[in-house]
Write a protein that holds these residues in place. Structure first.
Motif, PDB file in Angstrom:
ATOM      1  N   PHE A 212      -7.709   8.227  -1.790  1.00  9.10           N
ATOM      2  CA  PHE A 212      -8.896   7.767  -1.069  1.00  9.10           C
ATOM      3  C   PHE A 212      -9.516   8.920  -0.282  1.00  9.10           C
ATOM      4  O   PHE A 212     -10.737   9.112  -0.298  1.00  9.10           O
ATOM      5  CB  PHE A 212      -8.516   6.625  -0.139  1.00  9.10           C
ATOM      6  CG  PHE A 212      -9.660   6.026   0.626  1.00  9.10           C
ATOM      7  CD1 PHE A 212     -10.541   5.142   0.025  1.00  9.10           C
ATOM      8  CD2 PHE A 212      -9.848   6.339   1.968  1.00  9.10           C
ATOM      9  CE1 PHE A 212     -11.598   4.586   0.737  1.00  9.10           C
ATOM     10  CE2 PHE A 212     -10.897   5.786   2.683  1.00  9.10           C
ATOM     11  CZ  PHE A 212     -11.777   4.912   2.072  1.00  9.10           C
ATOM     12  N   ASP A 213      -8.687   9.678   0.402  1.00 11.00           N
ATOM     13  CA  ASP A 213      -9.205  10.813   1.178  1.00 11.00           C
ATOM     14  C   ASP A 213      -9.810  11.883   0.274  1.00 11.00           C
ATOM     15  O   ASP A 213     -10.791  12.533   0.638  1.00 11.00           O
ATOM     16  CB  ASP A 213      -8.089  11.429   2.024  1.00 11.00           C
ATOM     17  CG  ASP A 213      -7.674  10.541   3.186  1.00 11.00           C
ATOM     18  OD1 ASP A 213      -8.413   9.594   3.511  1.00 11.00           O
ATOM     19  OD2 ASP A 213      -6.596  10.801   3.768  1.00 11.00           O
TER      20      ASP A 213
ATOM     21  N   ASP B 261       1.376   5.634   0.081  1.00 15.10           N
ATOM     22  CA  ASP B 261       0.827   6.888   0.612  1.00 15.10           C
ATOM     23  C   ASP B 261      -0.105   7.542  -0.396  1.00 15.10           C
ATOM     24  O   ASP B 261      -1.100   8.166  -0.024  1.00 15.10           O
ATOM     25  CB  ASP B 261       1.963   7.854   0.974  1.00 15.10           C
ATOM     26  CG  ASP B 261       2.768   7.402   2.185  1.00 15.10           C
ATOM     27  OD1 ASP B 261       2.257   6.547   2.953  1.00 15.10           O
ATOM     28  OD2 ASP B 261       3.893   7.901   2.363  1.00 15.10           O
TER      29      ASP B 261
ATOM     30  N   LYS C 117      -4.187   0.899   5.662  1.00 17.73           N
ATOM     31  CA  LYS C 117      -3.573   2.130   5.139  1.00 17.73           C
ATOM     32  C   LYS C 117      -4.635   3.196   4.901  1.00 17.73           C
ATOM     33  O   LYS C 117      -4.466   4.367   5.279  1.00 17.73           O
ATOM     34  CB  LYS C 117      -2.851   1.820   3.824  1.00 17.73           C
ATOM     35  CG  LYS C 117      -2.120   2.998   3.200  1.00 17.73           C
ATOM     36  CD  LYS C 117      -0.851   3.288   3.971  1.00 17.73           C
ATOM     37  CE  LYS C 117       0.041   4.277   3.258  1.00 17.73           C
ATOM     38  NZ  LYS C 117       1.306   4.517   3.992  1.00 17.73           N
ATOM     39  N   LEU C 118      -5.745   2.799   4.288  1.00 14.49           N
ATOM     40  CA  LEU C 118      -6.777   3.766   3.922  1.00 14.49           C
ATOM     41  C   LEU C 118      -7.532   4.292   5.135  1.00 14.49           C
ATOM     42  O   LEU C 118      -7.950   5.454   5.158  1.00 14.49           O
ATOM     43  CB  LEU C 118      -7.747   3.138   2.919  1.00 14.49           C
ATOM     44  CG  LEU C 118      -7.125   2.660   1.592  1.00 14.49           C
ATOM     45  CD1 LEU C 118      -8.192   2.078   0.699  1.00 14.49           C
ATOM     46  CD2 LEU C 118      -6.386   3.783   0.889  1.00 14.49           C
TER      47      LEU C 118
ATOM     48  N   LYS D 179      -3.678   6.423  -0.042  1.00 11.35           N
ATOM     49  CA  LYS D 179      -4.367   7.119   1.045  1.00 11.35           C
ATOM     50  C   LYS D 179      -4.750   8.531   0.619  1.00 11.35           C
ATOM     51  O   LYS D 179      -5.866   9.002   0.896  1.00 11.35           O
ATOM     52  CB  LYS D 179      -3.460   7.148   2.273  1.00 11.35           C
ATOM     53  CG  LYS D 179      -3.937   8.019   3.419  1.00 11.35           C
ATOM     54  CD  LYS D 179      -5.221   7.516   4.042  1.00 11.35           C
ATOM     55  CE  LYS D 179      -5.543   8.296   5.307  1.00 11.35           C
ATOM     56  NZ  LYS D 179      -6.914   7.999   5.817  1.00 11.35           N
ATOM     57  N   THR D 180      -3.870   9.223  -0.074  1.00 11.66           N
ATOM     58  CA  THR D 180      -4.150  10.583  -0.541  1.00 11.66           C
ATOM     59  C   THR D 180      -5.353  10.589  -1.486  1.00 11.66           C
ATOM     60  O   THR D 180      -6.265  11.410  -1.354  1.00 11.66           O
ATOM     61  CB  THR D 180      -2.919  11.174  -1.255  1.00 11.66           C
ATOM     62  OG1 THR D 180      -1.830  11.238  -0.326  1.00 11.66           O
ATOM     63  CG2 THR D 180      -3.207  12.561  -1.795  1.00 11.66           C
TER      64      THR D 180
ATOM     65  N   ASP E  79     -15.795   5.434  10.083  1.00 15.00           N
ATOM     66  CA  ASP E  79     -14.450   4.916   9.830  1.00 15.00           C
ATOM     67  C   ASP E  79     -14.552   3.482   9.327  1.00 15.00           C
ATOM     68  O   ASP E  79     -14.130   2.520   9.983  1.00 15.00           O
ATOM     69  CB  ASP E  79     -13.608   4.975  11.105  1.00 15.00           C
ATOM     70  CG  ASP E  79     -13.362   6.406  11.576  1.00 15.00           C
ATOM     71  OD1 ASP E  79     -13.385   7.313  10.718  1.00 15.00           O
ATOM     72  OD2 ASP E  79     -13.156   6.604  12.784  1.00 15.00           O
TER      73      ASP E  79
ATOM     74  N   PRO F 298       0.830  -1.210   0.000  1.00 14.48           N
ATOM     75  CA  PRO F 298       0.000   0.000   0.000  1.00 14.48           C
ATOM     76  C   PRO F 298       0.865   1.260   0.000  1.00 14.48           C
ATOM     77  O   PRO F 298       1.892   1.313   0.682  1.00 14.48           O
ATOM     78  CB  PRO F 298      -0.806  -0.131   1.300  1.00 14.48           C
ATOM     79  CG  PRO F 298      -0.746  -1.576   1.651  1.00 14.48           C
ATOM     80  CD  PRO F 298       0.578  -2.059   1.163  1.00 14.48           C
TER      81      PRO F 298
ATOM     82  N   HIS G 165     -15.180   4.417   0.546  1.00 18.05           N
ATOM     83  CA  HIS G 165     -15.511   4.915   1.877  1.00 18.05           C
ATOM     84  C   HIS G 165     -16.989   4.696   2.174  1.00 18.05           C
ATOM     85  O   HIS G 165     -17.836   4.745   1.277  1.00 18.05           O
ATOM     86  CB  HIS G 165     -15.168   6.409   1.937  1.00 18.05           C
ATOM     87  CG  HIS G 165     -15.215   7.013   3.302  1.00 18.05           C
ATOM     88  ND1 HIS G 165     -16.396   7.403   3.897  1.00 18.05           N
ATOM     89  CD2 HIS G 165     -14.225   7.300   4.189  1.00 18.05           C
ATOM     90  CE1 HIS G 165     -16.133   7.907   5.094  1.00 18.05           C
ATOM     91  NE2 HIS G 165     -14.821   7.853   5.295  1.00 18.05           N
TER      92      HIS G 165
ATOM     93  N   SER H 233      -6.237   4.177   8.284  1.00 17.40           N
ATOM     94  CA  SER H 233      -5.225   4.667   9.239  1.00 17.40           C
ATOM     95  C   SER H 233      -5.341   4.000  10.609  1.00 17.40           C
ATOM     96  O   SER H 233      -5.394   4.669  11.647  1.00 17.40           O
ATOM     97  CB  SER H 233      -5.310   6.188   9.395  1.00 17.40           C
ATOM     98  OG  SER H 233      -5.107   6.848   8.174  1.00 17.40           O
TER      99      SER H 233
ATOM    100  N   THR I 238      -4.038  -2.932   2.890  1.00 15.64           N
ATOM    101  CA  THR I 238      -4.533  -1.776   2.135  1.00 15.64           C
ATOM    102  C   THR I 238      -5.642  -1.077   2.905  1.00 15.64           C
ATOM    103  O   THR I 238      -5.678   0.150   2.991  1.00 15.64           O
ATOM    104  CB  THR I 238      -5.034  -2.207   0.746  1.00 15.64           C
ATOM    105  OG1 THR I 238      -3.979  -2.871   0.050  1.00 15.64           O
ATOM    106  CG2 THR I 238      -5.495  -1.006  -0.072  1.00 15.64           C
TER     107      THR I 238
END
Length: 284
Positions: free
Chosen positions: A22-23, A16, A95-96, A19-20, A137, A14, A206, A98, A92
């Motif tokens: 996904f957010d 960074d 990671k997503l 994550k960027t 979450d 996974p 999400h 956190s 993964t």
């Protein structure tokens, strides 16, 4: 390839940037998350396991079509459990989201050719909220078993809609659906995209992303395997039809190919649909 799409490989880990994305967007796509030989085994397990089909039920779209699904609360030790517990999936998700995660439930959704019904606009957290989760979450991992295309009812999402907060939900046909007036407002800010997938591709999305899918009017079925996860720190505070989550017992990615258990569903805890207040099952 855009910044929401990634490709699984032998040295996968996974990133960074996942994550960027996904957010920012509320979802990412990982192409080839299941490799062909793995997909073949998973497909065989889903097609041939009588326990899965014995526990499947119909879900009306409020019109004239029905999708079938089977839901289980615990991953189990069969091949589908190896997928949900695999390092590539769990790490993964961690990671997503956190943090350490729990498996919430998994399901097979079957939109058969010509007859598979639509899923109305909704957020997963729209009804998970009512199950005692105080934070969104949570996410879902959808893996394509068949080609998922616009003409056979692929997933549709409103990009970035997870940032709009939880929308009020109500019963629509046999499903829990979002307030359509609010959905139309959100469409003015969040573009709609069709998430077309090849078999083995996966989308991680999400719990507050607004999504839908159209009826399958094509001559090709559309089956998908979905596993939902939540942060361990966000376990349900209300007893309901799924047990309170516990940390996933992660297995090596090689377990998907090495697993020979196609039939033993011990411990999966299949859902009795009449106990789920978020759906109204139909007789088939």
């Amino acid at each position: 390839m855009d910044d929401k799409e990634f490709v699984y490989s032998a040295n996968y880990k996974p990133l960074d940037s996942m994550k960027t994305a996904f957010d920012k967007y509320g979802y990412i796509i990982i192409r080839g998350l299941l490799q062909p030989a793995e997909l073949q085994k998973v497909t065989q397990a889903l097609e041939e396991n009588s326990e899965i089909h014995k526990h499947a039920f119909g879900l009306s779209d409020g019109e004239d079509k029905i999708s079938r699904q089977c839901i289980w609360s615990l991953p189990g030790n069969d091949i589908t459990g190896m997928v949900a517990r695999s390092t590539r999936v769990v790490r993964t998700v961690e990671k997503l989201l956190s943090g350490d995660v729990a498996h919430y439930h998994s399901k097979l959704i079957m939109k058969e050719a010509k007859t598979g019904g639509k899923f109305v606009w909704h957020q997963d957290y729209g009804y998970w909220y009512k199950n005692g989760f105080v934070k969104p979450d949570m996410l879902s991992v959808l893996i394509a078993i068949d080609p998922c295309l616009k003409d056979n009812g692929c997933l549709e999402v409103l990009v970035g809609s997870h940032k709009c907060g939880r929308v009020d939900h109500m019963m629509v046909g046999g499903q829990t659906g979002a307030d359509l007036e609010r959905v139309e407002l959100i469409k003015l800010k969040c573009p709609l995209i069709y998430v077309e997938l090849d078999p083995g591709d996966a989308v991680f999305f999400h719990s507050n992303v607004l999504h839908t899918s159209s009826a399958n009017t094509s001559d090709k079925r559309r089956w998908v395997l979905i596993s939902a996860f939540n942060l361990l720190s966000n376990n349900s505070l209300i007893q309901h039809h799924h047990p309170t989550g516990t940390r996933v017992h992660v297995v090596d990615d090689s377990a998907i190919l090495s697993c020979t258990n196609f039939t033993d569903m011990t411990g999966k805890r299949f859902q009795e649909p009449t106990k789920n207040r978020g759906i109204i099952p139909v007789r088939e």
